[in-house]
Scaffold this motif. Sequence first.
Motif, PDB file in Angstrom:
ATOM      1  N   VAL A  24      -1.053   9.609  -1.515  1.00 52.86           N
ATOM      2  CA  VAL A  24      -0.695   8.999  -0.239  1.00 52.86           C
ATOM      3  C   VAL A  24      -0.954   7.501  -0.289  1.00 52.86           C
ATOM      4  O   VAL A  24      -0.172   6.694   0.209  1.00 52.86           O
ATOM      5  CB  VAL A  24      -1.480   9.662   0.921  1.00 52.86           C
ATOM      6  N   LYS A  25      -2.044   7.084  -0.896  1.00 54.27           N
ATOM      7  CA  LYS A  25      -2.370   5.661  -1.005  1.00 54.27           C
ATOM      8  C   LYS A  25      -1.366   4.925  -1.883  1.00 54.27           C
ATOM      9  O   LYS A  25      -1.054   3.770  -1.637  1.00 54.27           O
ATOM     10  CB  LYS A  25      -3.777   5.472  -1.570  1.00 54.27           C
ATOM     11  N   ASN A  26      -0.875   5.592  -2.917  1.00 55.07           N
ATOM     12  CA  ASN A  26       0.029   4.941  -3.870  1.00 55.07           C
ATOM     13  C   ASN A  26       1.443   4.769  -3.319  1.00 55.07           C
ATOM     14  O   ASN A  26       2.172   3.901  -3.768  1.00 55.07           O
ATOM     15  CB  ASN A  26       0.071   5.730  -5.173  1.00 55.07           C
ATOM     16  N   THR A  27       1.851   5.601  -2.368  1.00 47.12           N
ATOM     17  CA  THR A  27       3.191   5.436  -1.799  1.00 47.12           C
ATOM     18  C   THR A  27       3.203   4.200  -0.910  1.00 47.12           C
ATOM     19  O   THR A  27       2.277   3.961  -0.146  1.00 47.12           O
ATOM     20  CB  THR A  27       3.600   6.674  -0.980  1.00 47.12           C
ATOM     21  N   GLN A  28       4.234   3.426  -1.026  1.00 50.35           N
ATOM     22  CA  GLN A  28       4.314   2.177  -0.267  1.00 50.35           C
ATOM     23  C   GLN A  28       4.863   2.454   1.126  1.00 50.35           C
ATOM     24  O   GLN A  28       5.878   3.107   1.286  1.00 50.35           O
ATOM     25  CB  GLN A  28       5.198   1.174  -0.983  1.00 50.35           C
ATOM     26  N   GLN A  29       4.166   1.929   2.097  1.00 48.31           N
ATOM     27  CA  GLN A  29       4.594   2.039   3.485  1.00 48.31           C
ATOM     28  C   GLN A  29       5.559   0.892   3.788  1.00 48.31           C
ATOM     29  O   GLN A  29       5.354  -0.224   3.314  1.00 48.31           O
ATOM     30  CB  GLN A  29       3.381   1.940   4.421  1.00 48.31           C
ATOM     31  N   PRO A  30       6.604   1.137   4.571  1.00 50.03           N
ATOM     32  CA  PRO A  30       7.479   0.018   4.948  1.00 50.03           C
ATOM     33  C   PRO A  30       6.713  -0.967   5.824  1.00 50.03           C
ATOM     34  O   PRO A  30       5.954  -0.580   6.701  1.00 50.03           O
ATOM     35  CB  PRO A  30       8.608   0.680   5.725  1.00 50.03           C
ATOM     36  N   GLN A  31       6.894  -2.237   5.538  1.00 50.88           N
ATOM     37  CA  GLN A  31       6.171  -3.260   6.275  1.00 50.88           C
ATOM     38  C   GLN A  31       6.949  -3.663   7.518  1.00 50.88           C
ATOM     39  O   GLN A  31       8.176  -3.639   7.539  1.00 50.88           O
ATOM     40  CB  GLN A  31       5.940  -4.485   5.390  1.00 50.88           C
ATOM     41  N   ASP A  32       6.198  -4.034   8.557  1.00 49.39           N
ATOM     42  CA  ASP A  32       6.815  -4.501   9.785  1.00 49.39           C
ATOM     43  C   ASP A  32       7.396  -5.889   9.567  1.00 49.39           C
ATOM     44  O   ASP A  32       6.851  -6.695   8.816  1.00 49.39           O
ATOM     45  CB  ASP A  32       5.799  -4.565  10.926  1.00 49.39           C
ATOM     46  N   LYS A  33       8.501  -6.155  10.234  1.00 56.63           N
ATOM     47  CA  LYS A  33       9.141  -7.463  10.136  1.00 56.63           C
ATOM     48  C   LYS A  33       9.364  -8.010  11.527  1.00 56.63           C
ATOM     49  O   LYS A  33       9.603  -7.256  12.466  1.00 56.63           O
ATOM     50  CB  LYS A  33      10.476  -7.369   9.401  1.00 56.63           C
ATOM     51  N   LEU A  34       9.299  -9.318  11.646  1.00 56.69           N
ATOM     52  CA  LEU A  34       9.513  -9.983  12.922  1.00 56.69           C
ATOM     53  C   LEU A  34      10.538 -11.082  12.717  1.00 56.69           C
ATOM     54  O   LEU A  34      10.394 -11.904  11.817  1.00 56.69           O
ATOM     55  CB  LEU A  34       8.198 -10.577  13.442  1.00 56.69           C
ATOM     56  N   GLU A  35      11.557 -11.076  13.546  1.00 60.58           N
ATOM     57  CA  GLU A  35      12.575 -12.114  13.484  1.00 60.58           C
ATOM     58  C   GLU A  35      12.649 -12.802  14.844  1.00 60.58           C
ATOM     59  O   GLU A  35      12.748 -12.149  15.875  1.00 60.58           O
ATOM     60  CB  GLU A  35      13.930 -11.515  13.127  1.00 60.58           C
TER      61      GLU A  35
END
Length: 89
Positions: A24-35
């Motif tokens: 679970v730690k090794n899987t990359q979580q999608p990062q939040d983006k702000l525009e």
Amino acid sequence: MKINPLNNTNLNPYLKQMQKQDNVKNTQQPQDKLEISNQAKKLQDGNEIVEARQEKVKELKQQVENGDYQIDPKKTAEKMIEFWNNRRV
């Protein structure tokens, strides 16, 4: 009859759970983006009210530092009375 020692180091009942946590730690979580839109950027940059307020504060600071700032007690009292009269319901 074969007797195994009590402290068997080859047996770890939590090994599968630890491996799942590592996966679970090794899987990359999608990062939040702000525009921020161009219009919002313009609103943040050139706010006339903020600039005028900063200029007024700068002038008052200079007057206080120079000793030129004079307080009108009558005007202050009138503003206080006006404020408290408007707050009553």
